[in-house]
Design a protein around this motif. Sequence first.
Motif, PDB file in Angstrom:
ATOM      1  N   ASP A   1     -41.431   6.861  24.468  1.00  0.00           N
ATOM      2  CA  ASP A   1     -40.397   6.209  25.189  1.00  0.00           C
ATOM      3  C   ASP A   1     -40.190   6.519  26.462  1.00  0.00           C
ATOM      4  O   ASP A   1     -39.442   7.542  26.787  1.00  0.00           O
ATOM      5  N   ASP A   2     -40.825   5.927  27.747  1.00  0.00           N
ATOM      6  CA  ASP A   2     -40.394   6.494  28.750  1.00  0.00           C
ATOM      7  C   ASP A   2     -40.103   5.387  29.925  1.00  0.00           C
ATOM      8  O   ASP A   2     -40.696   4.087  29.612  1.00  0.00           O
ATOM      9  N   THR A   3     -39.376   5.413  30.768  1.00  0.00           N
ATOM     10  CA  THR A   3     -38.997   4.516  31.596  1.00  0.00           C
ATOM     11  C   THR A   3     -39.327   5.034  33.224  1.00  0.00           C
ATOM     12  O   THR A   3     -38.926   6.182  33.585  1.00  0.00           O
ATOM     13  N   LEU A   4     -39.918   4.439  34.116  1.00  0.00           N
ATOM     14  CA  LEU A   4     -40.347   4.488  35.499  1.00  0.00           C
ATOM     15  C   LEU A   4     -38.981   3.923  36.133  1.00  0.00           C
ATOM     16  O   LEU A   4     -39.420   2.635  36.550  1.00  0.00           O
ATOM     17  N   SER A   5     -38.171   4.388  36.745  1.00  0.00           N
ATOM     18  CA  SER A   5     -36.945   3.857  37.444  1.00  0.00           C
ATOM     19  C   SER A   5     -37.784   3.284  38.743  1.00  0.00           C
ATOM     20  O   SER A   5     -38.370   3.905  39.522  1.00  0.00           O
ATOM     21  N   ASN A   6     -37.359   2.010  39.003  1.00  0.00           N
ATOM     22  CA  ASN A   6     -37.821   1.328  40.412  1.00  0.00           C
ATOM     23  C   ASN A   6     -39.373   1.559  40.680  1.00  0.00           C
ATOM     24  O   ASN A   6     -39.717   1.766  41.759  1.00  0.00           O
ATOM     25  N   GLY A   7     -39.890   1.410  39.571  1.00  0.00           N
ATOM     26  CA  GLY A   7     -41.382   1.871  39.673  1.00  0.00           C
ATOM     27  C   GLY A   7     -42.383   0.675  40.371  1.00  0.00           C
ATOM     28  O   GLY A   7     -43.274   0.943  40.423  1.00  0.00           O
ATOM     29  N   TYR A   8     -41.802  -0.591  40.318  1.00  0.00           N
ATOM     30  CA  TYR A   8     -42.725  -1.583  40.709  1.00  0.00           C
ATOM     31  C   TYR A   8     -41.672  -2.612  41.453  1.00  0.00           C
ATOM     32  O   TYR A   8     -40.562  -2.823  41.383  1.00  0.00           O
ATOM     33  N   THR A   9     -42.370  -3.086  42.476  1.00  0.00           N
ATOM     34  CA  THR A   9     -41.537  -4.012  43.433  1.00  0.00           C
ATOM     35  C   THR A   9     -42.287  -5.594  43.419  1.00  0.00           C
ATOM     36  O   THR A   9     -43.588  -5.452  43.600  1.00  0.00           O
TER      37      THR A   9
END
Length: 168
Positions: free
Chosen positions: A69-77
Amino acid sequence: LSPKVGPTSGGQTTVIYGNEFDADSHVSFDGQEIGQTDISLLSSERLQVITPAHAEGMVDIRVWSDIFDDTLSNGYTFSDAAAGTLPPELVEITPAIGPIEGGINVTILGGNLQPGTSFFFDGLQADCSVNPVGIDAACDLPAYQGEESQAGVVVEAVNPSGVEARPP
């Protein structure tokens, strides 16, 4: 992740890079889970997703399954910037090594690759075709013009409106 920017209307094909991906992997953009029909397992290291519609701004991307379970913070705009103004993204070139005489097919993985994008290997234009979803291109490697002892070449991409990029 590539590309990292797409329209607020959604529908952007995006590739998520990581490891341990499987057929049970789930993806969400800003908490909005992507339906399984919009997720394609390309390999254990790449997931292809179709982005949802969303208001402008940066969002977190979460990827999870039974084993991670991973999260990429502010990964997509999400942005409605004019088409063609986003630079091409170059992520990986395979194979990474080729013969000096060229003539082999190489695949360039990335994002924001538009039909008509030009690719250059040390300034020499390659004959390439871009996948319609804009995440990869197949190129015929041109013959190398430098000294044989050189360790590598600079690869550049220029989209039809003149915006260019080099890999990091």
